[in-house]
Scaffold this active site. Structure first.
Site, PDB file in Angstrom:
ATOM      1  N   ASP A   1       0.581  -1.586  -0.110  1.00 50.00           N
ATOM      2  CA  ASP A   1       0.254  -0.015   0.021  1.00 50.00           C
ATOM      3  C   ASP A   1       0.679   1.378   0.005  1.00 50.00           C
ATOM      4  OD1 ASP A   1      -2.618   0.974   0.140  1.00 50.00           O
ATOM      5  OD2 ASP A   1      -2.541   1.444   2.252  1.00 50.00           O
TER       6      ASP A   1
ATOM      7  N   HIS B   1       1.791   3.408  -8.766  1.00 50.09           N
ATOM      8  CA  HIS B   1       2.019   2.122  -9.449  1.00 50.09           C
ATOM      9  C   HIS B   1       3.037   1.410  -9.833  1.00 50.09           C
ATOM     10  CE1 HIS B   1      -2.198   2.527  -7.469  1.00 50.09           C
ATOM     11  NE2 HIS B   1      -2.545   2.916  -8.099  1.00 50.09           N
TER      12      HIS B   1
ATOM     13  N   ASN C   1     -10.871  -2.588  -5.395  1.00 49.38           N
ATOM     14  CA  ASN C   1      -9.935  -1.872  -6.427  1.00 49.38           C
ATOM     15  C   ASN C   1     -11.233  -1.544  -7.457  1.00 49.38           C
ATOM     16  OD1 ASN C   1      -6.709  -2.494  -4.694  1.00 49.38           O
ATOM     17  ND2 ASN C   1      -8.140  -1.035  -4.152  1.00 49.38           N
ATOM     18  N   TRP C   2     -11.346  -2.610  -8.187  1.00 51.41           N
ATOM     19  CA  TRP C   2     -12.473  -2.352  -9.222  1.00 51.41           C
ATOM     20  C   TRP C   2     -13.177  -0.986  -9.093  1.00 51.41           C
ATOM     21  CZ3 TRP C   2     -11.143  -5.105 -13.098  1.00 51.41           C
ATOM     22  CH2 TRP C   2     -10.916  -6.649 -13.266  1.00 51.41           C
TER      23      TRP C   2
ATOM     24  N   SER D   1      -7.923  -5.195   4.979  1.00 48.45           N
ATOM     25  CA  SER D   1      -8.541  -4.751   3.903  1.00 48.45           C
ATOM     26  C   SER D   1      -8.752  -5.705   2.695  1.00 48.45           C
ATOM     27  CB  SER D   1      -7.709  -4.022   3.540  1.00 48.45           C
ATOM     28  OG  SER D   1      -7.103  -2.088   3.594  1.00 48.45           O
TER      29      SER D   1
HETATM   30  C1  IPE Z   1      -5.201  -2.822  -0.602  1.00 53.84           C
HETATM   31  O1  IPE Z   1      -4.986  -1.261  -0.496  1.00 53.84           O
HETATM   32  C2  IPE Z   1      -5.693  -3.131  -1.282  1.00 53.84           C
HETATM   33  C3  IPE Z   1      -3.857  -3.944  -2.167  1.00 53.84           C
HETATM   34  C4  IPE Z   1      -2.967  -3.237  -1.726  1.00 53.84           C
HETATM   35  C5  IPE Z   1      -4.112  -4.096  -3.028  1.00 53.84           C
HETATM   36  P1  IPE Z   1      -6.119  -0.182  -0.529  1.00 53.84           P
HETATM   37  O2  IPE Z   1      -5.595   0.904  -0.306  1.00 53.84           O
HETATM   38  O3  IPE Z   1      -7.650  -0.762  -1.492  1.00 53.84           O
HETATM   39  O4  IPE Z   1      -7.015  -0.695   0.639  1.00 53.84           O
HETATM   40  P2  IPE Z   1      -8.110   0.874   2.114  1.00 53.84           P
HETATM   41  O5  IPE Z   1      -8.804   0.675   1.053  1.00 53.84           O
HETATM   42  O6  IPE Z   1      -6.938   1.867   2.758  1.00 53.84           O
HETATM   43  O7  IPE Z   1      -8.754  -0.429   3.241  1.00 53.84           O
HETATM   44  C1  IPE Z   2      -1.825   0.400  -3.687  1.00 53.26           C
HETATM   45  O1  IPE Z   2      -1.261   1.612  -3.257  1.00 53.26           O
HETATM   46  C2  IPE Z   2      -2.156  -0.138  -4.146  1.00 53.26           C
HETATM   47  C3  IPE Z   2      -3.586  -0.957  -5.187  1.00 53.26           C
HETATM   48  C4  IPE Z   2      -4.243  -1.057  -4.432  1.00 53.26           C
HETATM   49  C5  IPE Z   2      -3.312  -1.924  -6.030  1.00 53.26           C
HETATM   50  P1  IPE Z   2      -3.055   2.637  -3.252  1.00 53.26           P
HETATM   51  O2  IPE Z   2      -3.368   2.665  -4.653  1.00 53.26           O
HETATM   52  O3  IPE Z   2      -4.198   2.383  -2.811  1.00 53.26           O
HETATM   53  O4  IPE Z   2      -1.985   3.768  -2.350  1.00 53.26           O
HETATM   54  P2  IPE Z   2      -2.480   4.812  -1.775  1.00 53.26           P
HETATM   55  O5  IPE Z   2      -3.171   4.307  -0.459  1.00 53.26           O
HETATM   56  O6  IPE Z   2      -3.640   5.301  -2.356  1.00 53.26           O
HETATM   57  O7  IPE Z   2      -0.722   5.829  -1.043  1.00 53.26           O
HETATM   58 MG    MG Z   3      -3.811   2.298  -0.072  1.00 54.26          MG
END
Ligand code: IPE
Ligand code: IPE
Ligand code: MG
Length: 262
Positions: A35, A52, A83-84, A211
């Protein structure tokens, strides 16, 4: 002491830290919630997709390090069922990166003996990515090195519901009786069947939550939360997490004295 070493020297030479770790006390399976990519990019005034992209290099480095250490399996949370619901542009950027990763990493995986597998609702991914995944999984299956389990379109609750449905169907078919549903049998219906439960769960990016990740499998995992954003989580930070893990006493419900006497 391993942890003392890390507190004193945050920038050790590349070859040194691994020798400081107790190789007999390494986790067999490390699960990582990668994350903080978006915030890493935002901090730099870059679009989130750049975070990313930068995170892919961390993936490469962590898998390589874990493989060199002889860790059996690494599960990486790359994309959740939730994430979708991100903006379509971001989902698309993530899919583009996944596609490029699978295309570019197959050769290095074969060279390094990595075995690829995946966890999640793969059927929701774009068709060409499904094909790339299947190809990489099949080609790397005979390898004997580290298992890289990519959690893609993965959700812990959806995985549990799927397992329950499959077992219910087996009961209806008369293959098993409800009493035959044990924890072991249940685990066999999960995407992670055959893998040991994660000994260590790492979450980067500063949040202290699961999560929807590996809800069943993490019941006794050691949890390690770090504020470091995923693109900054490299070999040094990974070794520090492993050193921290080695300082834990895993009791599994027993008393400290019982475990120390094992
Ligand atoms: C968890 O991160 C999912 C992945 C790292 C793939 P998220 O950024 O989606 O989680 P939340 O929304 O902060 O809980
Ligand atoms: C984790 O990084 C990657 C995925 C969830 C795919 P984030 O995109 O959630 O990054 P933050 O949490 O918004 O910084
Ligand atoms: Mg995140």
């Amino acid at each position: 002491m391993v942890s003392f070493f890390y507190l004193c020297d945050r920038n050790p030479p590349v070859t040194m830290p691994a020798t400081e770790l107790d190789h007999n006390k390494l986790p067999r399976h490390v699960a990582i919630i990668m994350d903080g990519n978006g915030r890493w990019a935002e901090q730099r005034g870059l679009p989130r997709a750049m975070g990313h992209k930068a995170g892919v290099e961390s993936v490469r480095e962590i898998v390589e390090t874990a493989g060199e250490l002889g860790i059996t399996a690494v599960t990486l949370y790359a994309f959740s069922t939730e994430n979708w619901h991100r903006p379509a542009m971001e989902v698309q950027a993530l899919m583009t990166l996944l596609r490029a990763y699978l295309e570019s990493q197959l050769a290095p995986m074969l060279e390094k003996g990595v075995r690829l597998r995946c966890s999640g609702e793969i059927e929701r991914l774009p068709k060409d990515i499904q094909t790339l995944l299947t190809k990489a999984i099949d080609k790397t299956a005979p390898n004997t090195g580290i298992i890289l389990n990519l959690a893609l379109s993965y959700g812990g609750r959806s995985e549990l519901v799927r397992a329950a449905q499959r077992l219910a169907q087996q009961c209806l078919d008369g293959t098993i009786r409800p009493e035959a549903i044990t924890e072991e049998r249940f685990g066999e219906q999960l995407y992670t069947a055959g893998l040991p439960d994660p000994d260590l769960l790492i979450r980067t990016g500063g949040e202290a939550r699961l999560s929807n990740f590996l809800l069943w499998q993490t019941s006794y995992s050691e949890l390690y939360f770090t504020p470091i954003f995923w693109p900054d989580f490299r070999k040094e930070q990974f070794l520090a997490a492993l050193a921290d893990y080695q300082g834990r006493q895993r009791r599994f419900g027993k008393t400290g004295a019982q475990v120390a006497g094992d």
